[in-house]
Design an enzyme around this catalytic site. Structure first.
Site, PDB file in Angstrom:
ATOM      1  N   SER A 124       0.818  -1.220   0.000  1.00 16.82           N
ATOM      2  CA  SER A 124       0.000   0.000   0.000  1.00 16.82           C
ATOM      3  C   SER A 124       0.850   1.268   0.000  1.00 16.82           C
ATOM      4  O   SER A 124       1.901   1.334   0.637  1.00 16.82           O
ATOM      5  CB  SER A 124      -0.886  -0.003   1.251  1.00 16.82           C
ATOM      6  OG  SER A 124      -1.501   1.252   1.420  1.00 16.82           O
ATOM      7  N   GLN A 146       0.733  -0.529  -4.827  1.00 17.35           N
ATOM      8  CA  GLN A 146      -0.550   0.168  -4.967  1.00 17.35           C
ATOM      9  C   GLN A 146      -0.315   1.664  -4.827  1.00 17.35           C
ATOM     10  O   GLN A 146       0.278   2.129  -3.858  1.00 17.35           O
ATOM     11  CB  GLN A 146      -1.527  -0.312  -3.875  1.00 17.35           C
ATOM     12  CG  GLN A 146      -2.854   0.428  -3.851  1.00 17.35           C
ATOM     13  CD  GLN A 146      -2.843   1.620  -2.902  1.00 17.35           C
ATOM     14  OE1 GLN A 146      -2.019   1.682  -1.993  1.00 17.35           O
ATOM     15  NE2 GLN A 146      -3.747   2.555  -3.103  1.00 17.35           N
ATOM     16  N   TYR A 148      -1.769   5.399  -4.327  1.00 23.92           N
ATOM     17  CA  TYR A 148      -2.762   6.446  -4.108  1.00 23.92           C
ATOM     18  C   TYR A 148      -2.260   7.639  -4.885  1.00 23.92           C
ATOM     19  O   TYR A 148      -1.202   8.194  -4.564  1.00 23.92           O
ATOM     20  CB  TYR A 148      -2.912   6.792  -2.622  1.00 23.92           C
ATOM     21  CG  TYR A 148      -3.870   5.876  -1.912  1.00 23.92           C
ATOM     22  CD1 TYR A 148      -5.101   5.580  -2.473  1.00 23.92           C
ATOM     23  CD2 TYR A 148      -3.545   5.311  -0.693  1.00 23.92           C
ATOM     24  CE1 TYR A 148      -5.983   4.728  -1.838  1.00 23.92           C
ATOM     25  CE2 TYR A 148      -4.423   4.461  -0.055  1.00 23.92           C
ATOM     26  CZ  TYR A 148      -5.638   4.178  -0.641  1.00 23.92           C
ATOM     27  OH  TYR A 148      -6.512   3.340  -0.014  1.00 23.92           O
ATOM     28  N   THR A 174      -5.457   2.830  -7.269  1.00 27.10           N
ATOM     29  CA  THR A 174      -6.766   2.781  -6.606  1.00 27.10           C
ATOM     30  C   THR A 174      -7.567   4.021  -6.980  1.00 27.10           C
ATOM     31  O   THR A 174      -7.118   5.149  -6.755  1.00 27.10           O
ATOM     32  CB  THR A 174      -6.585   2.703  -5.081  1.00 27.10           C
ATOM     33  OG1 THR A 174      -5.849   1.518  -4.774  1.00 27.10           O
ATOM     34  CG2 THR A 174      -7.924   2.659  -4.365  1.00 27.10           C
ATOM     35  N   LYS A 256      -7.826  -0.354  -9.666  1.00 29.89           N
ATOM     36  CA  LYS A 256      -8.555  -1.012  -8.575  1.00 29.89           C
ATOM     37  C   LYS A 256      -9.678  -0.122  -8.064  1.00 29.89           C
ATOM     38  O   LYS A 256      -9.455   1.064  -7.796  1.00 29.89           O
ATOM     39  CB  LYS A 256      -7.593  -1.318  -7.432  1.00 29.89           C
ATOM     40  CG  LYS A 256      -8.244  -1.912  -6.193  1.00 29.89           C
ATOM     41  CD  LYS A 256      -7.210  -2.407  -5.209  1.00 29.89           C
ATOM     42  CE  LYS A 256      -7.848  -2.979  -3.969  1.00 29.89           C
ATOM     43  NZ  LYS A 256      -8.329  -1.948  -3.040  1.00 29.89           N
ATOM     44  N   HIS A 280     -13.520  -1.484  -2.034  1.00 32.55           N
ATOM     45  CA  HIS A 280     -12.598  -1.120  -0.954  1.00 32.55           C
ATOM     46  C   HIS A 280     -13.066  -1.713   0.384  1.00 32.55           C
ATOM     47  O   HIS A 280     -13.018  -1.066   1.428  1.00 32.55           O
ATOM     48  CB  HIS A 280     -12.496   0.410  -0.857  1.00 32.55           C
ATOM     49  CG  HIS A 280     -11.152   0.907  -0.399  1.00 32.55           C
ATOM     50  ND1 HIS A 280     -10.231   1.437  -1.253  1.00 32.55           N
ATOM     51  CD2 HIS A 280     -10.572   0.966   0.832  1.00 32.55           C
ATOM     52  CE1 HIS A 280      -9.159   1.801  -0.568  1.00 32.55           C
ATOM     53  NE2 HIS A 280      -9.330   1.520   0.694  1.00 32.55           N
ATOM     54  N   ILE A 314     -13.852 -12.211   0.645  1.00 31.70           N
ATOM     55  CA  ILE A 314     -13.213 -13.543   0.589  1.00 31.70           C
ATOM     56  C   ILE A 314     -12.886 -13.979   2.019  1.00 31.70           C
ATOM     57  O   ILE A 314     -12.085 -13.352   2.705  1.00 31.70           O
ATOM     58  CB  ILE A 314     -11.901 -13.487  -0.232  1.00 31.70           C
ATOM     59  CG1 ILE A 314     -12.159 -13.025  -1.665  1.00 31.70           C
ATOM     60  CG2 ILE A 314     -11.171 -14.831  -0.169  1.00 31.70           C
ATOM     61  CD1 ILE A 314     -12.841 -14.021  -2.556  1.00 31.70           C
ATOM     62  N   ARG A 315     -13.527 -15.038   2.477  1.00 28.33           N
ATOM     63  CA  ARG A 315     -13.292 -15.521   3.835  1.00 28.33           C
ATOM     64  C   ARG A 315     -12.911 -17.004   3.871  1.00 28.33           C
ATOM     65  O   ARG A 315     -12.493 -17.506   4.914  1.00 28.33           O
ATOM     66  CB  ARG A 315     -14.545 -15.309   4.711  1.00 28.33           C
ATOM     67  CG  ARG A 315     -14.926 -13.841   4.888  1.00 28.33           C
ATOM     68  CD  ARG A 315     -13.870 -13.078   5.688  1.00 28.33           C
ATOM     69  NE  ARG A 315     -14.226 -11.662   5.837  1.00 28.33           N
ATOM     70  CZ  ARG A 315     -13.828 -10.692   5.001  1.00 28.33           C
ATOM     71  NH1 ARG A 315     -13.042 -10.984   3.970  1.00 28.33           N
ATOM     72  NH2 ARG A 315     -14.184  -9.440   5.198  1.00 28.33           N
TER      73      ARG A 315
HETATM   74  C1  GLV Z   1      -7.385   3.474   3.265  1.00 32.88           C
HETATM   75  O1  GLV Z   1      -7.061   2.991   2.239  1.00 32.88           O
HETATM   76  C2  GLV Z   1      -8.375   2.865   4.045  1.00 32.88           C
HETATM   77  O2  GLV Z   1      -9.236   2.184   3.492  1.00 32.88           O
HETATM   78  O3  GLV Z   1      -8.345   3.032   5.253  1.00 32.88           O
END
Ligand code: GLV
Length: 384
Positions: A124, A146, A148, A174, A256, A280, A314-315
C-alpha cells in the site's frame, strides 16, 4: 503436484489442537482481543451503515457451487499467473495500509509471510514501512505496488519510480479512494492513525514529498502528517490522467476500485492492463453494490480475455472458487490477513495464507476440478 491442502489439515488433527484460529470470525475475534478499539475498528469498520461490507459477504453466501463427482482430482494445480506474476494459489494479498496499528512488524511482517508462501503482496501507498524496506524483506518474491494518486503528480510519479527500481512487478492504481469515506467507527473516536505519523512511510521517505516540507518529518511529525493528508484528496482525477500515467511506466497497470462495466471499459481504453473489481471492503461508498455482483457485470463487459481480479468478502476457499467461477482470474485477500498479523505477526499471516490455500485446494478437489483456472459459470447453480 503442487500444494497439498490435506497435509495442512492432517497436521492440525495429528497435533491434537490448532495453534491458530481456523474460522474467519475467530481470527477477527482474537484480533479484537489483542488490539485497542481504535486500531481494531479502523481495520474492521467500513463506510456509513456498513451495508456494503455485509453485502460483500452476502453475495458469496447467496451463490451455490455445483460440485462434480468422480472426476479424478488426485492431481491438482492451484497456481495462477496474472500479468506475468505467478502465485501458487489463486489469490494475492490486497493492499492494506497502516499495518503498524495491527502489529509492530507491520507490512514487513506481511512481506515476510508473503515471501515464505510465494503469494504476491500488493504493498500500500499508505503503509507504515517503505517501498524499499518491504522489497528488502521480500528478496525476489513477487510484489506489486498500490498507488494512491495524490494531488501532486510529482510525488505520485516519485512513488512509481521507487517501486520500479525496487523490483515491484505491477502497479495498482486505486480509483475509489480519492478521499476517505465517511467512517462512523473512526469518527466516533476521532481516530485517524495518519495524524500520529502512522501509515506515512512512503511519503515521509519520499524525496519529492520531503522537498515540499519546511521541516523534515523527524522534526515535526504533525506538520508532515498534515501535509500528507492535504496531498491525499484528488477528486479532480479523471480517466485522461490515467492515460497520462500509462505513458509514464512500463509496469503492468491495474485499476482497482471499478464497480461498473462501463468504467472497466474506460480503464481499458486509458491503457490499463487489468482491473480489480472492488468497493474497498465497503470502506468508501456505503450502499455500493457487492464486489462479487459487480464482478459479473465487469466480466460481461470486458469479455473472456481481459484481466479481471476482485476483492471484498473472501473468507474461505469456497469464496475463492466462487469468484473464479464468476469470472475472476484471481482474488485479493484483505482483512483476514490483517487479523492474522494482529494475532501472530508474520506467523499469523502465514497461517491465514496456508489455511486459505488448504481450504481452497481441498474444496477444489471435492468440487471435481483439477485446476483453479478451469472454473467457469457452469460451476455455479443457476438458481443462486
Ligand atoms: C485506506 O485505504 C483505508 O481504506 O483506510
Amino acid at each position: 503436484m503442487g500444494f497439498e491442502g490435506g497435509q495442512v489439515q492432517n497436521a492440525i488433527y495429528v497435533a491434537g489442537e490448532s495453534p491458530w484460529p481456523i474460522s474467519a470470525a475467530e481470527w477477527e475475534a482474537r484480533a479484537a482481543e489483542v488490539l485497542e478499539p481504535g486500531p481494531f475498528d479502523y481495520i474492521a469498520g467500513g463506510a456509513g451503515s456498513e451495508a456494503t461490507m455485509r453485502a460483500n459477504l452476502e453475495a458469496f453466501e447467496r451463490r451455490r457451487l455445483r460440485p462434480r463427482m468422480l472426476a479424478g482430482t488426485a492431481e491438482r494445480d492451484l497456481a495462477v499467473e496474472v500479468l506475468g506474476t505467478r502465485s501458487p494459489a489463486p489469490f494475492l494479498l490486497a493492499p492494506i495500509g497502516v499495518l503498524s496499528i495491527a502489529h509492530p512488524d507491520g507490512e514487513v511482517g506481511v512481506a515476510r509471510a508473503a515471501a515464505a508462501t510465494g503469494v504476491p503482496l500488493v504493498l500500500s501507498s499508505a503503509a507504515s514501512h517503505t517501498i524499499e524496506e518491504v522489497a528488502e524483506a521480500m528478496g525476489d518474491a513477487p510484489r506489486w505496488f498500490q498507488l494512491y494518486w495524490v494531488n501532486d503528480r510529482e510525488i505520485a510519479l516519485s512513488l512509481v519510480r521507487r517501486a520500479e527500481s525496487s523490483g515491484y512487478r505491477g502497479l495498482v492504481v486505486t480509483v475509489d479512494t480519492l478521499t476517505l469515506g465517511w467512517r462512523p467507527r473512526d469518527l466516533a473516536k476521532a481516530y485517524l492513525p495518519f495524524l500520529a505519523g502512522e501509515g506515512c512511510a512512503q511519503f515521509f521517505s519520499d524525496p519529492v514529498f520531503r522537498s515540499r516540507l519546511e521541516q523534515p518529518p523527524e522534526e515535526d511529525v504533525l506538520a508532515a502528517a498534515v501535509a500528507m493528508l492535504a496531498t491525499f484528496p484528488n477528486l479532480a482525477l479523471t480517466w485522461e490522467d490515467l492515460a497520462w500515467l500509462r505513458g509514464q511506466t512500463e509496469l503492468p497497470l491495474l485499476v482497482k476500485g471499478v464497480l461498473r462495466g462501463e468504467d472497466a471499459a474506460l480503464a481499458r481504453e486509458a491503457g490499463a492492463d487489468g482491473v480489480i473489481v472492488s468497493n474497498h471492503g465497503g470502506r468508501q461508498v456505503d450502499g455500493a453494490v457487492a464486489a462479487l455482483d459487480a464482478l459479473v457485470e465487469v466480466r460481461d463487459e470486458l469479455g473472456p480475455d481481459a484481466v479481471v481480479l476482485m476483492d471484498g468478502g473472501i473468507r474461505g476457499g469456497a469464496d475463492v472458487l466462487k469468484a473464479l467461477a464468476l469470472g475472476a482470474d484471481a482474488v485479493l485477500l484483505g482483512r483476514p490477513y490483517a487479523y492474522g498479523l494482529a494475532v501472530g505477526g508474520q506467523e499469523g499471516v502465514e497461517a491465514v495464507i496456508r489455511h486459505l490455500m488448504a481450504d481452497t485446494d481441498i474444496t477444489l478437489a471435492l468440487m471435481g476440478a483439477r485446476r483453479a483456472t478451469d472454473l467457469d459459470r457452469t460451476w455455479i447453480a443457476a438458481s443462486s
